[in-house]
Design a protein around this motif. Sequence first.
Motif, PDB file in Angstrom:
ATOM      1  N   ASP A 113     -13.478 105.310  30.872  1.00 38.56           N
ATOM      2  CA  ASP A 113     -12.411 105.777  31.705  1.00 38.56           C
ATOM      3  C   ASP A 113     -12.340 107.576  31.699  1.00 38.56           C
ATOM      4  OD1 ASP A 113     -11.605 103.333  32.699  1.00 38.56           O
ATOM      5  OD2 ASP A 113      -9.829 103.176  31.212  1.00 38.56           O
ATOM      6  N   LEU A 114     -12.517 107.990  30.566  1.00 40.77           N
ATOM      7  CA  LEU A 114     -12.481 109.445  30.341  1.00 40.77           C
ATOM      8  C   LEU A 114     -13.510 110.127  30.820  1.00 40.77           C
ATOM      9  CD1 LEU A 114     -11.345 110.184  26.601  1.00 40.77           C
ATOM     10  CD2 LEU A 114     -10.022 110.076  28.703  1.00 40.77           C
ATOM     11  N   GLY A 115     -14.725 109.355  31.036  1.00 41.71           N
ATOM     12  CA  GLY A 115     -15.945 109.926  31.677  1.00 41.71           C
ATOM     13  C   GLY A 115     -16.552 111.130  30.656  1.00 41.71           C
ATOM     14  N   ASP A 116     -17.506 111.836  31.602  1.00 39.69           N
ATOM     15  CA  ASP A 116     -18.477 112.835  30.553  1.00 39.69           C
ATOM     16  C   ASP A 116     -17.962 114.327  30.828  1.00 39.69           C
ATOM     17  OD1 ASP A 116     -19.952 110.723  29.765  1.00 39.69           O
ATOM     18  OD2 ASP A 116     -21.142 110.908  31.599  1.00 39.69           O
ATOM     19  N   GLU A 117     -16.995 114.382  31.793  1.00 40.17           N
ATOM     20  CA  GLU A 117     -16.397 115.858  31.810  1.00 40.17           C
ATOM     21  C   GLU A 117     -15.619 116.455  30.787  1.00 40.17           C
ATOM     22  OE1 GLU A 117     -13.260 113.191  34.169  1.00 40.17           O
ATOM     23  OE2 GLU A 117     -15.631 113.196  33.630  1.00 40.17           O
ATOM     24  N   HIS A 118     -15.297 115.786  29.961  1.00 47.75           N
ATOM     25  CA  HIS A 118     -14.235 116.165  28.905  1.00 47.75           C
ATOM     26  C   HIS A 118     -15.025 116.438  27.712  1.00 47.75           C
ATOM     27  CE1 HIS A 118     -10.861 114.988  30.978  1.00 47.75           C
ATOM     28  NE2 HIS A 118     -11.264 113.643  31.251  1.00 47.75           N
ATOM     29  N   ASP A 119     -14.719 117.633  27.064  1.00 51.50           N
ATOM     30  CA  ASP A 119     -15.458 118.281  25.956  1.00 51.50           C
ATOM     31  C   ASP A 119     -14.840 118.080  24.612  1.00 51.50           C
ATOM     32  OD1 ASP A 119     -17.046 119.594  24.227  1.00 51.50           O
ATOM     33  OD2 ASP A 119     -16.046 121.568  24.939  1.00 51.50           O
ATOM     34  N   ILE A 120     -14.888 116.626  24.034  1.00 52.66           N
ATOM     35  CA  ILE A 120     -14.193 116.363  22.924  1.00 52.66           C
ATOM     36  C   ILE A 120     -14.830 116.916  21.755  1.00 52.66           C
ATOM     37  CG2 ILE A 120     -13.514 114.345  21.541  1.00 52.66           C
ATOM     38  CD1 ILE A 120     -13.492 112.618  23.951  1.00 52.66           C
ATOM     39  N   ALA A 121     -14.179 117.495  21.088  1.00 51.08           N
ATOM     40  CA  ALA A 121     -14.544 118.356  19.868  1.00 51.08           C
ATOM     41  C   ALA A 121     -14.530 117.528  18.331  1.00 51.08           C
ATOM     42  CB  ALA A 121     -14.096 119.611  19.697  1.00 51.08           C
ATOM     43  N   ALA A 122     -13.553 116.796  18.320  1.00 50.19           N
ATOM     44  CA  ALA A 122     -13.139 116.036  17.089  1.00 50.19           C
ATOM     45  C   ALA A 122     -12.072 115.078  17.573  1.00 50.19           C
ATOM     46  CB  ALA A 122     -12.662 117.067  15.966  1.00 50.19           C
ATOM     47  N   VAL A 123     -12.003 114.055  16.738  1.00 50.41           N
ATOM     48  CA  VAL A 123     -11.061 112.664  16.848  1.00 50.41           C
ATOM     49  C   VAL A 123     -10.014 112.854  15.828  1.00 50.41           C
ATOM     50  CG1 VAL A 123     -10.792 110.427  17.186  1.00 50.41           C
ATOM     51  CG2 VAL A 123     -12.951 111.493  18.070  1.00 50.41           C
ATOM     52  N   GLY A 124      -8.930 112.795  16.233  1.00 52.00           N
ATOM     53  CA  GLY A 124      -7.893 112.825  15.128  1.00 52.00           C
ATOM     54  C   GLY A 124      -7.071 111.433  14.954  1.00 52.00           C
ATOM     55  N   HIS A 125      -6.710 110.963  14.090  1.00 52.82           N
ATOM     56  CA  HIS A 125      -6.310 109.766  13.718  1.00 52.82           C
ATOM     57  C   HIS A 125      -4.882 109.605  12.988  1.00 52.82           C
ATOM     58  CE1 HIS A 125      -9.912 107.507  15.174  1.00 52.82           C
ATOM     59  NE2 HIS A 125     -10.488 108.494  14.488  1.00 52.82           N
ATOM     60  N   ARG A 126      -3.727 108.937  13.722  1.00 49.63           N
ATOM     61  CA  ARG A 126      -2.547 108.841  12.760  1.00 49.63           C
ATOM     62  C   ARG A 126      -2.758 107.883  11.674  1.00 49.63           C
ATOM     63  NH1 ARG A 126       2.671 105.504  13.927  1.00 49.63           N
ATOM     64  NH2 ARG A 126       3.964 106.225  12.475  1.00 49.63           N
ATOM     65  N   VAL A 127      -2.495 108.003  10.604  1.00 51.62           N
ATOM     66  CA  VAL A 127      -2.486 106.997   9.371  1.00 51.62           C
ATOM     67  C   VAL A 127      -0.978 107.172   8.942  1.00 51.62           C
ATOM     68  CG1 VAL A 127      -3.658 106.056   7.387  1.00 51.62           C
ATOM     69  CG2 VAL A 127      -5.063 107.262   9.363  1.00 51.62           C
ATOM     70  N   VAL A 128      -0.625 106.270   8.513  1.00 51.28           N
ATOM     71  CA  VAL A 128       1.007 106.054   8.249  1.00 51.28           C
ATOM     72  C   VAL A 128       1.131 106.504   6.617  1.00 51.28           C
ATOM     73  CG1 VAL A 128       3.082 104.555   7.582  1.00 51.28           C
ATOM     74  CG2 VAL A 128       1.829 104.502  10.057  1.00 51.28           C
ATOM     75  N   HIS A 129       0.241 105.856   5.638  1.00 52.79           N
ATOM     76  CA  HIS A 129       0.569 106.057   4.579  1.00 52.79           C
ATOM     77  C   HIS A 129      -0.892 106.746   3.754  1.00 52.79           C
ATOM     78  CE1 HIS A 129       2.661 105.393   0.756  1.00 52.79           C
ATOM     79  NE2 HIS A 129       3.530 104.367   1.273  1.00 52.79           N
ATOM     80  N   GLY A 130      -0.412 107.735   2.946  1.00 50.78           N
ATOM     81  CA  GLY A 130      -1.486 108.519   2.534  1.00 50.78           C
ATOM     82  C   GLY A 130      -1.243 108.396   0.944  1.00 50.78           C
ATOM     83  N   GLY A 131      -0.208 107.510   0.459  1.00 52.68           N
ATOM     84  CA  GLY A 131       0.332 107.509  -0.912  1.00 52.68           C
ATOM     85  C   GLY A 131       0.102 109.000  -1.737  1.00 52.68           C
ATOM     86  N   GLN A 132      -0.277 108.766  -2.829  1.00 48.67           N
ATOM     87  CA  GLN A 132      -0.647 110.199  -3.752  1.00 48.67           C
ATOM     88  C   GLN A 132      -2.228 110.447  -3.538  1.00 48.67           C
ATOM     89  OE1 GLN A 132       1.501 109.869  -7.751  1.00 48.67           O
ATOM     90  NE2 GLN A 132       1.741 107.739  -7.040  1.00 48.67           N
ATOM     91  N   THR A 133      -2.754 109.980  -2.854  1.00 51.76           N
ATOM     92  CA  THR A 133      -4.277 110.164  -2.860  1.00 51.76           C
ATOM     93  C   THR A 133      -4.513 111.378  -1.586  1.00 51.76           C
ATOM     94  OG1 THR A 133      -4.805 107.963  -2.938  1.00 51.76           O
ATOM     95  CG2 THR A 133      -6.451 109.318  -2.034  1.00 51.76           C
ATOM     96  N   PHE A 134      -3.552 111.610  -0.485  1.00 47.70           N
ATOM     97  CA  PHE A 134      -3.676 112.265   0.331  1.00 47.70           C
ATOM     98  C   PHE A 134      -2.721 113.279   0.783  1.00 47.70           C
ATOM     99  CE2 PHE A 134      -6.524 108.562   1.527  1.00 47.70           C
ATOM    100  CZ  PHE A 134      -7.645 109.402   1.819  1.00 47.70           C
ATOM    101  N   THR A 135      -2.838 114.659   0.556  1.00 44.20           N
ATOM    102  CA  THR A 135      -1.650 115.529   0.771  1.00 44.20           C
ATOM    103  C   THR A 135      -1.952 116.521   1.935  1.00 44.20           C
ATOM    104  OG1 THR A 135      -2.756 117.028  -1.050  1.00 44.20           O
ATOM    105  CG2 THR A 135      -1.293 115.480  -1.833  1.00 44.20           C
ATOM    106  N   GLY A 136      -2.602 115.994   2.514  1.00 42.36           N
ATOM    107  CA  GLY A 136      -3.220 116.637   3.827  1.00 42.36           C
ATOM    108  C   GLY A 136      -4.267 116.047   4.630  1.00 42.36           C
ATOM    109  N   PRO A 137      -4.455 116.627   5.717  1.00 45.68           N
ATOM    110  CA  PRO A 137      -5.672 115.779   6.588  1.00 45.68           C
ATOM    111  C   PRO A 137      -6.821 115.810   5.859  1.00 45.68           C
ATOM    112  CG  PRO A 137      -5.164 117.969   7.594  1.00 45.68           C
ATOM    113  CD  PRO A 137      -3.979 117.741   6.369  1.00 45.68           C
ATOM    114  N   ALA A 138      -7.628 114.575   6.190  1.00 47.79           N
ATOM    115  CA  ALA A 138      -8.945 114.386   5.577  1.00 47.79           C
ATOM    116  C   ALA A 138      -9.982 114.116   6.740  1.00 47.79           C
ATOM    117  CB  ALA A 138      -8.751 113.227   4.563  1.00 47.79           C
ATOM    118  N   ILE A 139     -11.148 114.731   6.344  1.00 52.21           N
ATOM    119  CA  ILE A 139     -12.400 114.335   7.211  1.00 52.21           C
ATOM    120  C   ILE A 139     -12.535 112.847   6.949  1.00 52.21           C
ATOM    121  CG2 ILE A 139     -14.774 114.527   7.703  1.00 52.21           C
ATOM    122  CD1 ILE A 139     -13.334 116.765   8.941  1.00 52.21           C
ATOM    123  N   VAL A 140     -12.824 111.960   7.699  1.00 49.98           N
ATOM    124  CA  VAL A 140     -13.234 110.666   7.419  1.00 49.98           C
ATOM    125  C   VAL A 140     -14.620 110.467   7.148  1.00 49.98           C
ATOM    126  CG1 VAL A 140     -13.065 108.385   8.250  1.00 49.98           C
ATOM    127  CG2 VAL A 140     -11.198 109.747   8.999  1.00 49.98           C
TER     128      VAL A 140
END
Length: 374
Positions: free
Chosen positions: A55-82
């Motif tokens: 539906d988005l088509g090819d005209e959009h210049d997507i540079a990266a994908v950001g995902h909401r994750v609810v629980h990072g526990g004590q492992t993640f204290t900031g955003p992380a490259i998947v």
Amino acid sequence: MPQIFVVNSGSSSIKYQLVDLDTEEAVLGGLVERIGEPGSPVADHESGLRGILNDLGDEHDIAAVGHRVVHGGQTFTGPAIVTDQVEADIEALSALAPLHNPANLQGIRAARAALPDLPHVAVFDTAFHHTLPAAAYTYAIDAELAAEHGVRRYGFHGTSHKYVSEQTAAFLGRPLESLKTIVLHLGNGASVAAIDGGVSIETSMGMTPLEGLVMGTRSGDIDAAVLVHLHRQAGLSIDDLDALLNRRSGLLGLTGNSDMRDVQSAAVEGDEVAEAALAVYRHRIRRYIGAYIAHLGGLDAIVFTAGVGENNSLLRRRVLAGLEFLGISVDVDRNEVRTKKARYISPDGSPVAVLVVPTNEELEIARQTAGVAL
């Protein structure tokens, strides 16, 4: 004009938004529901993602994908490259958020399969609160047992609390580092955070999003012995108690209706049950405001945000009524103004700025994604 594709994946849904990094505006967004349900044309999350991308088509210049994750526990204290390891870590944390992390992970895996050449970033609801001091995050139970099973306060709604506290500083024209702020994120899920100089030092949600304020269907704070009592006297199982506290409590449990708008309308029309429920709701918020002023050692701003906080002027006024001795007051006319912009609702010269600041969790996820991926 690079764009961030923001994905918020639920167990049977994908909410998405395409955010333009130059303007920080949402180019478009939408919601795919009933994924995998009988009769649904969308068989799984990967099919849902591919349909969205078509539906988005090819005209959009997507540079990266950001995902909401609810629980990072004590492992993640900031955003992380998947990576594969990050996926495994998110899966390992599912025991702490069984209703959320598995669904978030489904979206991540589907998006990585559909967009394998783009960087994917996980942004965690808990990460903003990793600065809580030990005195704030520690539960007074057997320390070894707590450590073994990750039992501590983590806090949630972190992307919202971070975004709103930074927007508050910008609106006031003051350095973030100088502000003592209480943010009231009031929606169907609700939480409070005490933010000192941009740093979270206390928050109402705990190991899970159940603790704290009265919510649409969640009880918030409750004596833990109530569960033991209901198990012994009413025969409720662990699953029964889980369902009671998370899905049949809060405003729903008190009134039979989980929607604040309906409950307040009923109260205005004279429904005593609805008014009593709202009194409980307001009382809980006020208790946290008082406690957090003490923890902060003062207060510069108190901020309402999210669906209820942004739109319910009567609730805002009644929550803060009688707090003038703390320098907190509401201007009746300002409080009634409806706009999508940040605004004062306190009188000129008030010692404490009372504000309404609309939250934008998708934009915050996009910003954090760009910060580590681009």
